[in-house]
Design an enzyme around this catalytic site. Structure first.
Site, PDB file in Angstrom:
ATOM      1  N   ASP A  26     -12.203  25.040   2.157  1.00 50.09           N
ATOM      2  CA  ASP A  26     -12.688  25.784   3.324  1.00 50.09           C
ATOM      3  C   ASP A  26     -13.783  25.016   4.070  1.00 50.09           C
ATOM      4  O   ASP A  26     -14.585  24.317   3.452  1.00 50.09           O
ATOM      5  CB  ASP A  26     -13.231  27.140   2.857  1.00 50.09           C
ATOM      6  CG  ASP A  26     -13.379  28.125   3.997  1.00 50.09           C
ATOM      7  OD1 ASP A  26     -12.868  27.848   5.099  1.00 50.09           O
ATOM      8  OD2 ASP A  26     -14.004  29.177   3.791  1.00 50.09           O
ATOM      9  N   HIS A  43      -9.450  19.200  10.221  1.00 47.08           N
ATOM     10  CA  HIS A  43      -8.288  19.274   9.316  1.00 47.08           C
ATOM     11  C   HIS A  43      -7.850  17.872   8.866  1.00 47.08           C
ATOM     12  O   HIS A  43      -7.480  17.679   7.709  1.00 47.08           O
ATOM     13  CB  HIS A  43      -7.129  20.017   9.992  1.00 47.08           C
ATOM     14  CG  HIS A  43      -7.430  21.473  10.234  1.00 47.08           C
ATOM     15  ND1 HIS A  43      -7.944  22.296   9.255  1.00 47.08           N
ATOM     16  CD2 HIS A  43      -7.310  22.255  11.344  1.00 47.08           C
ATOM     17  CE1 HIS A  43      -8.119  23.514   9.751  1.00 47.08           C
ATOM     18  NE2 HIS A  43      -7.756  23.519  11.016  1.00 47.08           N
ATOM     19  N   LEU A 137      -0.258  14.562 -13.458  1.00 47.48           N
ATOM     20  CA  LEU A 137      -0.831  15.696 -12.732  1.00 47.48           C
ATOM     21  C   LEU A 137       0.257  16.468 -11.986  1.00 47.48           C
ATOM     22  O   LEU A 137       1.136  15.872 -11.372  1.00 47.48           O
ATOM     23  CB  LEU A 137      -1.840  15.164 -11.704  1.00 47.48           C
ATOM     24  CG  LEU A 137      -2.376  16.197 -10.699  1.00 47.48           C
ATOM     25  CD1 LEU A 137      -3.322  17.185 -11.381  1.00 47.48           C
ATOM     26  CD2 LEU A 137      -3.083  15.513  -9.527  1.00 47.48           C
TER      27      LEU A 137
END
Ligand code: FPP
Length: 247
Positions: A26, A43, A137
């Site tokens: 955020d 972004h 991962l």
């Protein structure tokens, strides 16, 4: 690698490291605004921060990372911002997929597929298929994701299985529910981490976070760094988890 930093990390016992980290990335917009830039620059910088996060997670052998990239509520944003985020996501997957595969990173996209256009569906399919053999991962990208919708979809799925006679009502338990969620097969997150000073879940992993540790940081997501990741690991290592039991 910075030796001083590496030494600090070695001080954390392996059993004190999280297995699954959920991240609410955020503050992209506020980061951009603070610099007199456009939200789309925020972004873009957020994608760079995501790359840093994935690099850290690979380095410290974290098994699962789930990032909130686009919520089912984000469709309410202006169309040009939606286009920017979708474009960045497609570019991120297209340009990084080879690196993911090379680093043994498996991609899974979590969220509703309803109403997604064919180019987005193709991107999701390609990302998942090209990394399906990877065993390192697992990077889960929550996209078009909303936890309430997830719980509803799971409930409908279970009800339909009961109606078809495949499942008995008395056999419905927490495990059946967990498996029916978009996250089916994943362990619950050990940590939910959110940047930008906001302290709420915003419809992210509501069921799965029942026993997660919550960690909030003041920095905006694009400022996330390796040092932020180390802070996160250290904070988690200090937490005492009891899961309703006593010590
Ligand atoms: C929150 O910042 C961020 C988002 C809603 C989108 C997150 C997207 C990225 C990190 C980039 C694209 C994702 C991928 C997987 C490539 P905000 O816009 O809510 O910031 P604000 O609260 O300061 O306005």
């Amino acid at each position: 690698m910075d030796n001083a930093v590496a030494k600090t990390v070695i001080d954390i016992a392996p059993d004190q490291l999280p297995s699954h980290i959920g991240v609410i990335m955020d503050g992209n917009g506020r980061w951009a605004q603070a610099r007199g830039k456009h939200r789309s620059d925020g972004h873009r910088a957020g994608v760079e921060a995501l790359r840093r996060l994935v690099t850290c997670a690979v380095e410290f052998e974290i098994k699962y990372l789930t990032v909130f990239s686009f919520s089912s509520e984000n469709w309410r944003r202006p169309q040009d911002e939606i286009n920017t985020i979708l474009g960045l996501m497609k570019k991120f997957v297209a340009s990084d997929i080879g690196t993911f595969a090379k680093n043994n990173v498996r991609i899974r996209i979590l969220g509703s597929r309803k109403g997604l256009n064919s180019s987005v569906l193709k991107m999701i399919q390609e990302a998942e298929e090209r990394t399906t053999q990877c065993t390192g991962l697992q990077l889960n990208i929550a996209f078009n994701y909303g936890a309430r919708a997830e719980i509803l979809d799971a409930t409908i799925d279970i009800a339909e299985r009961v109606a078809r006679g495949e499942l008995k009502t008395q056999d419905i338990d927490e495990d059946v529910m967990s498996r029916a969620l978009y996250t089916g097969g994943l362990p619950d997150p050990d940590i939910i981490f959110r940047t930008s000073g906001e302290q709420r879940l915003s419809n992210f992993l509501l069921w799965q976070s029942a026993y997660s540790e919550f960690v909030f940081s003041q920095e905006f997501w694009p400022d996330f760094s390796r040092s932020s990741f180390l802070d996160l690991l250290h904070t988690f290592a200090t937490r005492k988890r009891r899961f309703g039991n006593i010590e």
